[in-house]
Design a protein around this motif. Structure first.
Motif, short mmCIF file in Angstrom:
data_model
loop_
_atom_site.label_atom_id
_atom_site.label_comp_id
_atom_site.label_asym_id
_atom_site.label_seq_id
_atom_site.Cartn_x
_atom_site.Cartn_y
_atom_site.Cartn_z
N SER A 48 1.40 9.36 41.66
CA SER A 48 2.43 10.22 41.05
C SER A 48 1.82 11.50 40.48
O SER A 48 2.43 12.57 40.56
CB SER A 48 3.18 9.47 39.95
OG SER A 48 3.96 8.46 40.52
N GLN A 49 0.63 11.41 39.92
CA GLN A 49 -0.05 12.59 39.38
C GLN A 49 -0.38 13.58 40.51
O GLN A 49 -0.17 14.78 40.37
CB GLN A 49 -1.32 12.16 38.66
CG GLN A 49 -2.05 13.27 37.98
CD GLN A 49 -1.39 13.72 36.69
OE1 GLN A 49 -0.19 13.62 36.51
NE2 GLN A 49 -2.18 14.23 35.79
N ARG A 52 2.85 15.16 41.63
CA ARG A 52 3.30 16.13 40.63
C ARG A 52 2.59 17.47 40.85
O ARG A 52 3.22 18.53 40.85
CB ARG A 52 3.04 15.60 39.22
CG ARG A 52 3.55 16.54 38.12
CD ARG A 52 3.17 16.04 36.74
NE ARG A 52 1.73 16.08 36.50
CZ ARG A 52 1.04 17.19 36.21
NH1 ARG A 52 1.64 18.35 36.13
NH2 ARG A 52 -0.26 17.13 36.00
N LYS A 53 1.29 17.42 41.08
CA LYS A 53 0.52 18.65 41.31
C LYS A 53 0.99 19.35 42.59
O LYS A 53 1.13 20.58 42.62
CB LYS A 53 -0.97 18.35 41.40
CG LYS A 53 -1.56 17.99 40.06
CD LYS A 53 -3.03 17.64 40.17
CE LYS A 53 -3.59 17.25 38.80
NZ LYS A 53 -5.01 16.94 38.85
N LYS A 55 3.94 19.12 43.89
CA LYS A 55 5.29 19.64 43.63
C LYS A 55 5.21 20.95 42.83
O LYS A 55 5.87 21.92 43.17
CB LYS A 55 6.12 18.61 42.88
CG LYS A 55 7.54 19.08 42.65
CD LYS A 55 8.34 18.07 41.89
CE LYS A 55 9.68 18.69 41.54
NZ LYS A 55 10.28 18.11 40.37
N GLU A 62 11.03 16.85 46.08
CA GLU A 62 11.39 15.48 45.74
C GLU A 62 12.90 15.36 45.71
O GLU A 62 13.61 16.28 45.33
CB GLU A 62 10.76 15.03 44.42
CG GLU A 62 11.32 15.66 43.19
CD GLU A 62 10.71 15.08 41.91
OE1 GLU A 62 9.57 14.61 41.91
OE2 GLU A 62 11.40 15.11 40.89
#
Length: 104
Positions: A48-49, A52-53, A55, A62
């Protein structure tokens, strides 16, 4: 033409093997975090990290579908990345293996 600072930031994002692998997976198809976690054999928070980066860097989109979040590539407006994406190996075999395991 893309500003040099923006290009440098994008290339920094791509300098990580895990993020490149995620892009290779998403090049094949839209995927949820749980599938990416299973393929990469990493923890969900770690995946997820990285997502996130990607995105924040504008490389993935997403979409929420009930409790699941699906990720897809967002590179149609970034033609300078096409050469890199073309060089990524196919992840079809890994995706198919996860599908086969979940069907058993």
């Amino acid at each position: 033409m893309i500003p040099l600072d923006a290009l440098a930031e994008t290339l920094k994002l791509l300098s990580d093997k895990t993020r490149l692998t995620i892009l290779a997976l998403l090049k094949e198809k839209e995927m949820c975090v749980c599938d990416i976690v299973e393929i990469l054999q990493m923890t969900q928070p770690n995946v997820s990290q990285h997502l996130r980066k990607l995105k924040i860097g504008g490389l993935v989109n997403e979409t929420r579908r009930s409790q699941w979040i699906y990720y897809s590539l967002n590179v149609h407006d970034k033609p300078y990345l096409q050469g890199i994406l073309d060089q990524l190996p196919s992840m079809r075999e890994q995706i198919d293996a996860v599908k086969a395991e979940s069907c058993n």
